[in-house]
Write an enzyme that holds these catalytic residues in place. Structure first.
Site, PDB file in Angstrom:
ATOM      1  N   GLU A  61       0.803  -1.230   0.000  1.00  0.00           N
ATOM      2  CA  GLU A  61       0.000   0.000   0.000  1.00  0.00           C
ATOM      3  C   GLU A  61       0.834   1.277   0.000  1.00  0.00           C
ATOM      4  O   GLU A  61       0.592   2.165  -0.821  1.00  0.00           O
ATOM      5  CB  GLU A  61      -1.006  -0.015   1.156  1.00  0.00           C
ATOM      6  CG  GLU A  61      -2.174  -0.979   0.965  1.00  0.00           C
ATOM      7  CD  GLU A  61      -1.850  -2.417   1.332  1.00  0.00           C
ATOM      8  OE1 GLU A  61      -0.718  -2.665   1.785  1.00  0.00           O
ATOM      9  OE2 GLU A  61      -2.721  -3.287   1.161  1.00  0.00           O
ATOM     10  N   HIS A 130     -11.412  -4.301   9.622  1.00  0.00           N
ATOM     11  CA  HIS A 130     -12.015  -4.188   8.289  1.00  0.00           C
ATOM     12  C   HIS A 130     -13.369  -3.481   8.349  1.00  0.00           C
ATOM     13  O   HIS A 130     -14.217  -3.698   7.496  1.00  0.00           O
ATOM     14  CB  HIS A 130     -12.191  -5.565   7.644  1.00  0.00           C
ATOM     15  CG  HIS A 130     -10.925  -6.149   7.109  1.00  0.00           C
ATOM     16  ND1 HIS A 130      -9.928  -6.613   7.918  1.00  0.00           N
ATOM     17  CD2 HIS A 130     -10.485  -6.336   5.839  1.00  0.00           C
ATOM     18  CE1 HIS A 130      -8.933  -7.071   7.178  1.00  0.00           C
ATOM     19  NE2 HIS A 130      -9.246  -6.910   5.900  1.00  0.00           N
TER      20      HIS A 130
END
Ligand SMILES: Cc1ncc(C[n+]2csc(CCOP(=O)(O)OP(=O)(O)O)c2C)c(N)n1
Ligand SMILES: [Mg+2]
Lengths: 332, 362
Positions: A61, A130
Site C-alpha cells: 500500500e 475491516h
C-alpha cells in the site's frame, strides 16, 4: 433517461467514462484488474482499458500510493484503489506528508491530481480491522479533499468530479451500499464539491448526515413525520470543502440539529460539524446540537455487539423527539 | 585517477567498465561544466553555512559539501526532461539539476522569489522547470514518488528517466523494497542512487545496515553497481550508460556511491567527535576531495591551468555572494499568501474549505 443501478455499477461507470474521456487516467491497486476488486466494483474495466491502465499491484500500500503521487506529479491522473479504509494507516505518510503537501510546499508549482478511493462502514461482521470509518483522519489534513457519496447517484457524480480535480481527493464508499440501487441518469452529470444536498425539507429539526448515515437519517425523518415532527435532512456530500452555509441556514430555520456520521464520535466529524453550527447559529438554537457517531470502541465481531455500535434510524428518531420536545438530554 | 572504473557488482550483463573516463563526456566543454557545477555547489553550501552561523537563516539546513561529484556526475547525464527526487540534503541535487543561486537562496531565506515562494525552504526545495520534483524531509519519502514518475513515463510513452537520490540511512525504510519490487516487475526507467556517506545522522552505516546494499537490489533482479562517489568522471560515465539503458527500457538500476559529508549532519552539528573522528574527516577532505582532485586532473590533462582553477572559484564565489546579498534584501511573501497554493485551482484555501468560495471546475 434514468434507470436504477447499484452504487457499485455507478462507480464503475464513472471511472469508465472518465478513462474514455481522458487517456491520462489510470487505475492502480490490488486485484483491480481481472478480479475487479473483492467487491467487484471494477469488473470489466481491464477488458476495455487493458492491463496498462488497470494495474494490479503487489500488496504494497505505501508503495503504490507513493507511486501514484509521483505519477500524478508527472502528467498522469491515477485512481488508487485502497481495498479497505482500514489500510489508510499504512499509507499515511504518502497521503498526508507527500500528496497533500506537494502543491503548497512547491509554492504551487507541483500538483497531485489523484483520487484515492476506499471504503468505510461497519455491520459487515468483519471485526475491528475491516470495519472502520476513518474519513476524519484525512479530512483533518490541509491539501486533501474528501468526498462521501451517499447513493449510487452521488457516487457517480462525485467520482467524476474527483477524477477531474487537480488535487488529491479521497473518496469513501460505504461497502455495505455497493448493491444498493438508485435512479441514475444515463446522460453525463457531475456533482460539484462543496454543495450540500438538501434531501428533505423540514421545519422542526435539521439532520446532517454523511454517507450511509444519510439513509439512516432519511428513515428517521420518515418515522418522525408520521408523528408530526418535520425534519430537514442534509447530506454535505463533501467534508472538504464543507458547505457550511447550507447547514447553518437550515439550523437557523429549524433551531435544532443532530449530526450523524459513522466515524467514531470522539474528536471526529460530528464534533466538527456541531461546533460549526454552534459558532454560526448559536442564537437560533433551542436545544444543544446532538451528535451520533460510531461508538468509541474498536468494532466488535459478534453481531450482538457490532449492531450496538452504529447509529440507527431509531436512535436518530429518539434523539430528535427529545430535542423537539425540549427534554433534558441524558447526563451520560 | 579520475578515470577509475566503476565496479559492477552484479546483474547478468557483462559490460566492460574499464577506461571509463575516455568514453564519458569526452570533450572539454563538458569537463569544465562538471567542474563549475561542483564548485557552485560548494560555494552555495559555504554561503548557506555562513547564513546559519550568522543567524540570518531561519531553521537548520543539511550541507551537501563533500558529495558534489555524486549530484554532478549523475545530473550531467540527465536532460531537463529527466526527473530527480531529492532529500533533506538536497541543495547539491538542486544546483546540479540546473537551479539558479538567486532563487535558491531566496527559498532558504523564506522569500517570495524563492523557487517555492518561501513555502518549502531548504528541505522542500523543488525546481519543476529543471525536472527536480523536490527535496523531502521524510527519510526515504520520495522513493514512491520517483518510482511513480517512472511509471508515468512508461504509461505516457515518454522517454524521461527518473533518478531517486537517497542516503544510506534511507535504505532502512520499507518503502524502498516495495517500490523496487514493482519497478523491477514493470521494468521502470528509474535509477535508485544511494549516496553512502557513511552515516545516518549520528550513527555509522555499518551499525544500521546489515549485509550489502547492492545485494538488496540484486535480490529483486535489479542490476546493481558500486562506484567511488568522489570521482566525478567515474560517476558520470556510469550514469550516462545507465540513463541511456533505462531510457531504452532496460531499467531499473541501483547505484551505491561511496562518499562523505564534510559538515555535521546539519549545520548545528558542530561537536561530533563522539561519532566520528577529526582524523577521518581530514583524510577525506585532504585526499579525496572531489573538486580538488578533478581540478588536478584537468590541470594534468592540460585542460585548465592552476590560474584558471583559481579564477573559476573566485568568479563563482562572487556570484554566490551577490545572490546572498540579493536574497537578504528580497521581500517576504505577503501575509495573504499563507492560505494560497493549498489546493490547485483554488486561490485561498480558508474560505474554500468552509464552502464560501468555489474552486476551479468544482
Ligand atoms: C522518516 C524519518 N525518520 C527520521 C528522520 C530524521 N532524520 C533526518 S535525516 C536522518 C538521517 C538520514 O541519513 P541518510 O539517509 O544516510 O542521509 P544523510 O543525512 O546521510 O544524507 C534522520 C534519521 C526523518 N527526517 N524522517
Ligand atoms: Mg548518510
Amino acid at each position: 433517461m434514468t434507470r436504477e443501478i447499484t452504487l457499485s455499477k455507478a462507480v464503475n461507470e464513472a471511472i469508465a467514462e472518465e478513462m474514455r474521456r481522458d487517456p491520462s487516467v489510470f487505475l492502480i491497486g490490488e486485484d483491480v484488474a481481472e478480479a475487479g476488486t473483492p467487491f467487484k466494483v471494477l469488473s470489466g474495466l481491464v477488458d476495455e482499458f487493458g492491463p496498462e491502465r488497470v494495474i494490479d499491484t503487489p500488496i504494497s500500500e505505501p508503495g503504490f500510493v507513493g507511486m501514484a503521487v509521483g505519477a500524478a506529479m508527472t502528467g498522469t491522473r491515477p485512481i488508487v484503489d485502497l481495498m479497505f479504509g482500514d489500510f489508510l494507516y499504512l499509507v499515511m505518510d504518502q497521503l498526508c506528508n507527500q500528496a497533500a503537501k506537494q502543491h503548497y510546499m512547491s509554492g504551487g508549482k507541483l500538483s497531485v491530481p489523484m483520487v484515492l478511493r476506499t471504503n468505510l462502514g461497519a455491520t459487515r461482521r468483519s471485526a475491528a480491522q475491516h470495519s472502520q470509518s476513518l474519513h476524519a483522519l484525512v479530512a483533518h489534513i490541509p491539501g486533501l479533499k474528501v468526498a462521501m457519496p451517499s447513493s449510487a447517484y452521488e457516487a457517480k457524480g462525485l467520482m467524476k468530479t474527483a477524477i477531474r480535480d487537480d488535487n488529491p481527493v479521497v473518496i469513501f464508499e460505504d461497502k455495505l451500499m455497493y448493491q444498493d440501487k438508485a435512479p441514475v441518469p444515463e446522460e453525463e452529470y457531475l456533482i460539484p464539491f462543496g454543495a450540500a444536498n438538501v434531501l428533505r425539507e423540514g421545519r422542526d429539526i435539521t439532520l446532517v448526515a454523511t454517507s450511509s448515515m444519510v439513509q439512516v437519517a432519511a428513515k428517521a425523518a420518515e418515522a418522525l413525520s408520521a408523528e408530526g415532527i418535520s425534519a430537514e435532512v442534509i447530506d454535505p456530500r463533501t467534508l472538504v470543502p464543507f458547505d457550511e452555509a447550507t447547514v447553518v441556514e437550515s439550523v437557523r430555520k429549524t433551531s435544532r440539529a443532530i449530526v450523524i456520521d459513522e466515524g467514531h464520535r470522539n474528536f471526529g466529524v460530528t464534533g466538527e460539524i456541531a461546533s460549526r453550527i454552534s459558532e454560526k447559529a448559536f442564537y437560533h438554537l433551542d436545544y444543544p446540537v446532538q451528535r451520533l457517531g460510531a461508538m468509541d470502541v474498536p468494532v466488535p465481531f459478534s453481531p450482538a455487539l457490532e449492531d450496538l455500535t452504529v447509529p440507527t434510524p431509531e436512535a436518530v428518531a429518539k434523539a430528535a423527539r427529545r430535542a423537539v420536545r425540549g427534554e433534558v438530554a441524558d447526563a451520560a | 585517477m579520475a578515470a577509475q572504473a566503476a565496479k559492477k557488482t552484479g546483474g547478468s550483463r557483462s559490460g566492460k567498465e574499464g577506461g571509463a573516463a575516455k568514453a564519458a563526456k569526452a570533450n572539454t566543454e563538458d569537463y569544465l561544466r562538471m567542474y563549475r557545477q561542483m564548485v557552485k555547489i560548494r560555494a552555495f553550501e559555504d554561503q548557506a553555512n555562513q547564513l546559519y552561523l550568522s543567524a540570518k537563516m531561519p531553521g537548520l539546513t543539511h550541507m551537501y559539501s563533500g558529495q558534489e561529484a555524486v549530484a554532478v556526475g549523475i545530473c550531467e547525464a540527465l536532460t531537463d526532461e529527466d526527473r530527480i527526487t531529492s532529500t533533506h540534503r538536497g541543495h547539491g541535487h538542486c544546483v546540479a539539476k540546473g537551479a539558479e543561486f538567486r532563487q535558491m537562496f531566496c527559498e532558504l531565506l523564506g522569500r517570495e522569489e524563492g523557487y517555492c515562494r518561501g513555502k518549502g525552504g531548504s528541505m522542500h526545495i523543488a525546481d519543476q522547470a529543471h525536472g527536480n520534483l523536490g527535496a523531502n524531509a521524510i527519510v526515504g519519502g520520495s522513493m514512491g514518488i520517483a518510482t511513480g514518475a517512472a511509471l508515468s513515463a512508461k504509461l505516457q510513452g515518454s522517454d524521461f528517466v527518473t533518478v531517486c537520490f537517497f542516503g544510506d540511512g534511507a535504505t532502512a525504510q520499507g518503502l524502498w523494497y516495495e517500490v523496487m519490487n514493482m519497478a523491477a516487475l514493470w521494468k521502470l526507467p528509474v535509477i535508485y542512487a544511494c549516496e553512502n556517506n557513511g552515516y545516518s545522522e549520528y550513527t555509522r552505516t555499518d551499525e544500521i545496515a546489515a549485509g550489502s546494499l547492492t545485494a538488496r537490489a540484486e535480490a529483486f533482479g535489479i542490476e546493481a553497481h558500486r562506484v567511488d562517489g568522489q570521482e566525478v568522471l567515474a560517476v558520470n560515465e556510469l550514469a550516462q550508460r545507465l540513463v541511456e539503458r533505462a531510457r531504452h527500457g532496460e531499467g531499473p538500476f541501483f547505484v551505491e556511491l561511496d562518499t562523505y559529508r564534510y559538515h555535521g549532519h546539519h549545520v548545528g552539528d558542530i561537536n561530533r567527535d563522539y561519532y566520528r573522528s577529526k582524523d577521518e574527516e581530514a583524510e577525506w577532505k585532504e585526499r579525496r576531495d572531489p573538486i580538488v582532485n578533478f581540478g588536478k586532473w584537468l590541470e594534468a590533462e592540460g585542460i585548465l591551468s592552476a590560474d584558471d582553477l583559481v579564477a573559476i572559484g573566485d568568479e563563482i564565489r562572487a556570484e554566490a555572494e551577490a545572490a546572498v546579498a540579493y536574497a537578504l534584501n528580497a521581500s517576504y511573501p505577503e501575509a495573504g499568501e499563507v492560505d494560497m497554493h493549498v489546493f490547485a485551482g483554488v486561490d485561498h484555501a480558508l474560505p474554500y474549505i468552509d464552502g464560501y468560495a468555489k474552486g476551479a471546475g468544482a
